[in-house]
Motif scaffolding. Structure first.
Motif, PDB file in Angstrom:
ATOM      1  N   ALA A  37       0.826  -1.206   0.000  1.00 27.57           N
ATOM      2  CA  ALA A  37       0.000   0.000   0.000  1.00 27.57           C
ATOM      3  C   ALA A  37       0.861   1.257   0.000  1.00 27.57           C
ATOM      4  O   ALA A  37       2.031   1.227   0.371  1.00 27.57           O
ATOM      5  CB  ALA A  37      -0.923   0.004   1.221  1.00 27.57           C
ATOM      6  N   LEU A  38       0.252   2.361  -0.412  1.00 26.80           N
ATOM      7  CA  LEU A  38       0.917   3.656  -0.406  1.00 26.80           C
ATOM      8  C   LEU A  38       0.722   4.335   0.950  1.00 26.80           C
ATOM      9  O   LEU A  38      -0.229   4.029   1.675  1.00 26.80           O
ATOM     10  CB  LEU A  38       0.346   4.535  -1.527  1.00 26.80           C
ATOM     11  CG  LEU A  38       0.560   4.020  -2.950  1.00 26.80           C
ATOM     12  CD1 LEU A  38      -0.138   4.920  -3.961  1.00 26.80           C
ATOM     13  CD2 LEU A  38       2.039   3.923  -3.271  1.00 26.80           C
ATOM     14  N   PRO A  39       1.597   5.272   1.309  1.00 23.78           N
ATOM     15  CA  PRO A  39       1.494   5.939   2.618  1.00 23.78           C
ATOM     16  C   PRO A  39       0.195   6.723   2.828  1.00 23.78           C
ATOM     17  O   PRO A  39      -0.134   7.059   3.969  1.00 23.78           O
ATOM     18  CB  PRO A  39       2.687   6.901   2.625  1.00 23.78           C
ATOM     19  CG  PRO A  39       3.614   6.403   1.582  1.00 23.78           C
ATOM     20  CD  PRO A  39       2.786   5.672   0.572  1.00 23.78           C
ATOM     21  N   GLU A  40      -0.564   6.999   1.771  1.00 24.75           N
ATOM     22  CA  GLU A  40      -1.828   7.733   1.911  1.00 24.75           C
ATOM     23  C   GLU A  40      -2.916   6.886   2.571  1.00 24.75           C
ATOM     24  O   GLU A  40      -4.002   7.377   2.868  1.00 24.75           O
ATOM     25  CB  GLU A  40      -2.343   8.213   0.546  1.00 24.75           C
ATOM     26  CG  GLU A  40      -1.475   9.247  -0.130  1.00 24.75           C
ATOM     27  CD  GLU A  40      -0.360   8.628  -0.958  1.00 24.75           C
ATOM     28  OE1 GLU A  40      -0.450   7.430  -1.321  1.00 24.75           O
ATOM     29  OE2 GLU A  40       0.613   9.338  -1.230  1.00 24.75           O
ATOM     30  N   THR A  41      -2.648   5.607   2.770  1.00 22.37           N
ATOM     31  CA  THR A  41      -3.615   4.718   3.407  1.00 22.37           C
ATOM     32  C   THR A  41      -3.894   5.213   4.814  1.00 22.37           C
ATOM     33  O   THR A  41      -2.975   5.580   5.546  1.00 22.37           O
ATOM     34  CB  THR A  41      -3.061   3.276   3.446  1.00 22.37           C
ATOM     35  OG1 THR A  41      -2.853   2.848   2.102  1.00 22.37           O
ATOM     36  CG2 THR A  41      -4.023   2.331   4.130  1.00 22.37           C
ATOM     37  N   GLY A  42      -5.167   5.199   5.205  1.00 18.44           N
ATOM     38  CA  GLY A  42      -5.550   5.685   6.526  1.00 18.44           C
ATOM     39  C   GLY A  42      -5.562   4.594   7.581  1.00 18.44           C
ATOM     40  O   GLY A  42      -5.189   3.449   7.335  1.00 18.44           O
ATOM     41  N   ASP A  43      -5.999   4.970   8.767  1.00 15.74           N
ATOM     42  CA  ASP A  43      -6.125   4.019   9.865  1.00 15.74           C
ATOM     43  C   ASP A  43      -7.409   3.210   9.685  1.00 15.74           C
ATOM     44  O   ASP A  43      -8.285   3.575   8.900  1.00 15.74           O
ATOM     45  CB  ASP A  43      -6.148   4.752  11.202  1.00 15.74           C
ATOM     46  CG  ASP A  43      -4.820   5.465  11.471  1.00 15.74           C
ATOM     47  OD1 ASP A  43      -3.830   5.165  10.783  1.00 15.74           O
ATOM     48  OD2 ASP A  43      -4.785   6.321  12.364  1.00 15.74           O
ATOM     49  N   PHE A  44      -7.530   2.133  10.447  1.00 16.47           N
ATOM     50  CA  PHE A  44      -8.662   1.224  10.317  1.00 16.47           C
ATOM     51  C   PHE A  44      -9.459   1.175  11.609  1.00 16.47           C
ATOM     52  O   PHE A  44      -8.894   1.108  12.701  1.00 16.47           O
ATOM     53  CB  PHE A  44      -8.174  -0.184   9.944  1.00 16.47           C
ATOM     54  CG  PHE A  44      -7.485  -0.217   8.621  1.00 16.47           C
ATOM     55  CD1 PHE A  44      -8.209  -0.412   7.462  1.00 16.47           C
ATOM     56  CD2 PHE A  44      -6.120  -0.016   8.524  1.00 16.47           C
ATOM     57  CE1 PHE A  44      -7.587  -0.420   6.229  1.00 16.47           C
ATOM     58  CE2 PHE A  44      -5.484  -0.026   7.301  1.00 16.47           C
ATOM     59  CZ  PHE A  44      -6.226  -0.226   6.148  1.00 16.47           C
ATOM     60  N   ALA A  45     -10.786   1.207  11.475  1.00 19.78           N
ATOM     61  CA  ALA A  45     -11.685   1.072  12.622  1.00 19.78           C
ATOM     62  C   ALA A  45     -11.966  -0.416  12.819  1.00 19.78           C
ATOM     63  O   ALA A  45     -12.369  -1.109  11.895  1.00 19.78           O
ATOM     64  CB  ALA A  45     -12.984   1.827  12.361  1.00 19.78           C
ATOM     65  N   VAL A  46     -11.745  -0.885  14.044  1.00 16.13           N
ATOM     66  CA  VAL A  46     -11.865  -2.307  14.353  1.00 16.13           C
ATOM     67  C   VAL A  46     -12.900  -2.502  15.448  1.00 16.13           C
ATOM     68  O   VAL A  46     -12.916  -1.771  16.444  1.00 16.13           O
ATOM     69  CB  VAL A  46     -10.502  -2.874  14.817  1.00 16.13           C
ATOM     70  CG1 VAL A  46     -10.620  -4.337  15.191  1.00 16.13           C
ATOM     71  CG2 VAL A  46      -9.447  -2.663  13.751  1.00 16.13           C
TER      72      VAL A  46
END
Length: 181
Positions: A37-46
């Motif tokens: 993935a590229l660094p623009e990927t955000g955080d994930f809600a779990v």
């Protein structure tokens, strides 16, 4: 704002306590995902609920939500993939346990009564991604060269015919090798 998730847990203890873990998994903590993935990927809600199935199997039911930005393999520009993965796994301590599959759950092997949340979430995200990242419609970086099979064969034949007469075959010395023995 979502809570931070623990690093590792005893999932069987959480099942007995009927616990629910809700929090955020930062992208920077997912090294295998960072490889694709590229660094623009955000955080994930779990959201993970530790409970039992109707037959008494220890299970995890929940979801992972977020987005992954990858490089399109055609045009080499960023393409975004939403991650909206529902989780339903049965926990087991040995690989040959067939009960989870018989009840319609995926089996998750727990070793040493520890479940590493980061690895668990990262696996679910990676399984939700496509094998090849690409836009539905985009132009390739370089123009494709299209040829019919007959044109390719004709080109190969003409290349072999264009061999210079003065060039020696480097394997010519080997032609009599087997005869000398």
């Amino acid at each position: 704002m979502l809570n931070r998730l623990p690093v590792d847990v005893n999932p069987f203890r959480l099942v007995e306590q009927k616990k629910r873990l809700t929090g955020a998994m930062p992208f920077k903590q997912l090294p295998r995902l960072a490889e694709v993935a590229l660094p623009e990927t955000g955080d994930f809600a779990v959201d993970l609920e530790f409970t039992r199935s109707l037959s008494g199997l220890p299970i995890i039911v929940g979801s992972v939500r977020g987005r992954v930005v990858m490089e399109c393999q055609r045009c080499m520009k960023p393409v975004e993939f939403p991650v909206d993965s529902d989780i339903q796994v049965a926990l087991t301590t040995f690989q040959s346990d067939e009960r989870p599959e018989q009840e319609g759950f995926e089996a998750w092997l727990v070793e040493d009564d520890r479940l590493f949340i980061q690895d668990f979430i990262e696996d679910e995200i990676l399984l939700a991604l496509p094998l090849v990242a690409r836009h539905e419609q985009c132009e390739p970086v370089r123009e494709l060269i299209e040829a019919l099979p007959s044109e390719i064969a004709a080109t190969q034949v003409s290349q072999t015919d264009d061999k210079p007469e003065g060039k020696k075959n480097p394997f010519a010395v080997l032609k009599d090798w087997k005869k000398t023995e």
